[in-house]
Design a protein around this motif. Structure first.
Motif, PDB file in Angstrom:
ATOM      1  N   GLY A  37      -3.985   9.551   5.586  1.00 16.84           N
ATOM      2  CA  GLY A  37      -5.181  10.230   4.808  1.00 16.84           C
ATOM      3  C   GLY A  37      -5.376  11.666   5.624  1.00 16.84           C
ATOM      4  O   GLY A  37      -5.565  12.740   5.054  1.00 16.84           O
TER       5      GLY A  37
ATOM      6  N   GLU B 269       0.526  10.281  -3.949  1.00 17.63           N
ATOM      7  CA  GLU B 269      -0.415  10.510  -2.784  1.00 17.63           C
ATOM      8  C   GLU B 269       0.680  11.501  -1.957  1.00 17.63           C
ATOM      9  O   GLU B 269       0.445  12.501  -1.343  1.00 17.63           O
ATOM     10  CB  GLU B 269      -0.845   9.429  -2.057  1.00 17.63           C
ATOM     11  CG  GLU B 269      -1.892   8.541  -2.930  1.00 17.63           C
ATOM     12  CD  GLU B 269      -3.216   9.575  -3.092  1.00 17.63           C
ATOM     13  OE1 GLU B 269      -3.485  10.334  -2.036  1.00 17.63           O
ATOM     14  OE2 GLU B 269      -3.791   9.289  -3.964  1.00 17.63           O
TER      15      GLU B 269
ATOM     16  N   ASP C  25       0.983   4.092  -2.900  1.00 17.17           N
ATOM     17  CA  ASP C  25       0.780   5.874  -2.596  1.00 17.17           C
ATOM     18  C   ASP C  25       1.552   6.482  -3.058  1.00 17.17           C
ATOM     19  O   ASP C  25       1.659   7.516  -3.817  1.00 17.17           O
ATOM     20  CB  ASP C  25       0.529   5.903  -1.116  1.00 17.17           C
ATOM     21  CG  ASP C  25      -0.753   5.318  -0.586  1.00 17.17           C
ATOM     22  OD1 ASP C  25      -1.703   4.884  -1.223  1.00 17.17           O
ATOM     23  OD2 ASP C  25      -0.718   5.232   0.630  1.00 17.17           O
TER      24      ASP C  25
ATOM     25  N   THR D 133       0.668  -1.248   0.112  1.00 14.82           N
ATOM     26  CA  THR D 133      -0.010  -0.037   0.070  1.00 14.82           C
ATOM     27  C   THR D 133       0.767   1.290  -0.082  1.00 14.82           C
ATOM     28  O   THR D 133       0.506   2.117  -0.667  1.00 14.82           O
ATOM     29  CB  THR D 133      -0.726  -0.003   1.163  1.00 14.82           C
ATOM     30  OG1 THR D 133      -1.827  -1.068   1.207  1.00 14.82           O
ATOM     31  CG2 THR D 133      -1.611   1.228   1.325  1.00 14.82           C
TER      32      THR D 133
ATOM     33  N   ASP E 288      -3.797   4.323   6.432  1.00 15.22           N
ATOM     34  CA  ASP E 288      -4.812   4.962   5.290  1.00 15.22           C
ATOM     35  C   ASP E 288      -5.246   5.796   6.251  1.00 15.22           C
ATOM     36  O   ASP E 288      -5.559   6.929   5.689  1.00 15.22           O
ATOM     37  CB  ASP E 288      -5.816   3.980   4.752  1.00 15.22           C
ATOM     38  CG  ASP E 288      -4.933   3.150   3.407  1.00 15.22           C
ATOM     39  OD1 ASP E 288      -4.172   3.639   3.258  1.00 15.22           O
ATOM     40  OD2 ASP E 288      -5.720   2.214   3.207  1.00 15.22           O
ATOM     41  N   LYS E 289      -5.846   5.576   7.295  1.00 18.83           N
ATOM     42  CA  LYS E 289      -6.660   6.621   8.238  1.00 18.83           C
ATOM     43  C   LYS E 289      -6.018   7.761   8.723  1.00 18.83           C
ATOM     44  O   LYS E 289      -5.948   8.943   8.440  1.00 18.83           O
ATOM     45  CB  LYS E 289      -7.120   5.836   9.374  1.00 18.83           C
ATOM     46  CG  LYS E 289      -8.050   6.654  10.573  1.00 18.83           C
ATOM     47  CD  LYS E 289      -8.597   5.920  11.308  1.00 18.83           C
ATOM     48  CE  LYS E 289      -9.226   6.830  12.413  1.00 18.83           C
ATOM     49  NZ  LYS E 289      -9.856   6.115  13.538  1.00 18.83           N
TER      50      LYS E 289
END
Length: 269
Positions: A264, A126, A121, A117, A260-261
């Motif tokens: 992000g 990202e 990204d 992941t 991710d949380k």
């Protein structure tokens, strides 16, 4: 027998006895001189041995010594001594700084669970990834593996960003990452064996030569100092920092959902 002959015989006997005693005295003197000389040599040898031992004991280790050597920075680096390593698309607005020690078991856990992941990204733009290598685990057991693996990562980075990322993944994999108490990464042959699983490094003579010669040893120590002197408040690995702030209170992000949380939210801040 006449008295004259008897006296002459006695005189001759006394002379022979005297001569024999002189020979024995000379031999004894020579033996004493040899013993004294050998003793002096032994004392000097012992003193020399002690002196050598003292010099060796006070001689800095290889890794301490390279701190004072000129740093050879790998390609694909910037900053003082090439200790700024940033990978990702130039269009990415933010940078995720990650602190890692090659021997760190939690870093290995992160790579094994979140690594795919994390790489996606980066590829998707990202964020950019800034790597900071640490070697503090070596300090706990007088090891060398963290430093040696960090130097090898420098050799991989000199090949390409992708070679660096793929090699780091291989080093942290379940197959190759050793138990924290086992200092396997100190052996160049083991590091090269792991590199054989990375396409860009397989049979790469330039990479292997750099690992064997320790071309990036001084760079590894300079990079490690970035961790030791960091102003982000990171004291362990893995550590995640964005915009100068530690993410998740400094706790490792060991699941994709957590990563991710937290990341992000930092990207949106």
């Amino acid at each position: 027998m006449s008295k004259r002959n008897s006296a002459a015989a006695k005189n001759a006997a006394r002379e022979r006895l005297r001569a024999e005693r002189e020979k024995q005295a000379k031999r004894a003197k020579v033996r004493r001189q040899v013993i004294v000389a050998c003793s002096v040599v032994a004392v000097l040898a012992a003193a020399g041995g002690i002196g050598y031992a003292v010099v060796q004991a006070n001689k800095p280790s290889h890794w301490e010594a390279v701190k004072d050597e000129k740093v050879v920075a790998p390609a694909n680096t910037t900053g003082t001594d090439g200790t700024t390593v940033i990978i990702g698309k130039s269009t990415a607005k933010k940078t995720l700084k990650v602190y890692e020690d090659p021997r760190c078991p939690v870093c290995a856990q992160f790579e094994q669970t979140v690594g795919a992941t994390f790489k996606k990204d980066i590829d998707d733009g990202e964020f950019k990834f800034q790597y900071v290598g640490a070697t503090f685990i070596d300090n706990k057991d007088n090891g060398e593996g963290s430093k040696n693996a960090l130097s090898a990562l420098g050799a991989a980075l000199n090949v390409s960003d992708q070679a660096f990322l793929d090699y780091k993944t291989a080093l942290y994999s379940t197959k190759w990452h050793p138990d924290e108490t086992t200092d396997k990464f100190k052996d160049d042959s083991y590091l090269i064996k792991v590199a054989q699983t990375v396409p860009a490094l397989k049979d790469n003579a330039k990479f292997q030569d750099a690992v064997k010669k320790g071309t990036y040893d001084a760079w590894a120590m300079a990079m490690s100092k970035q961790f030791d002197d960091n102003k982000d408040g990171v004291t362990g690995t893995p550590g995640f920092v964005m915009d100068g702030k530690q993410l998740n209170g400094g706790s490792p992000l060991l699941t994709v959902a957590d990563f991710d949380k937290v990341v992000g939210a930092a990207l949106k801040a």
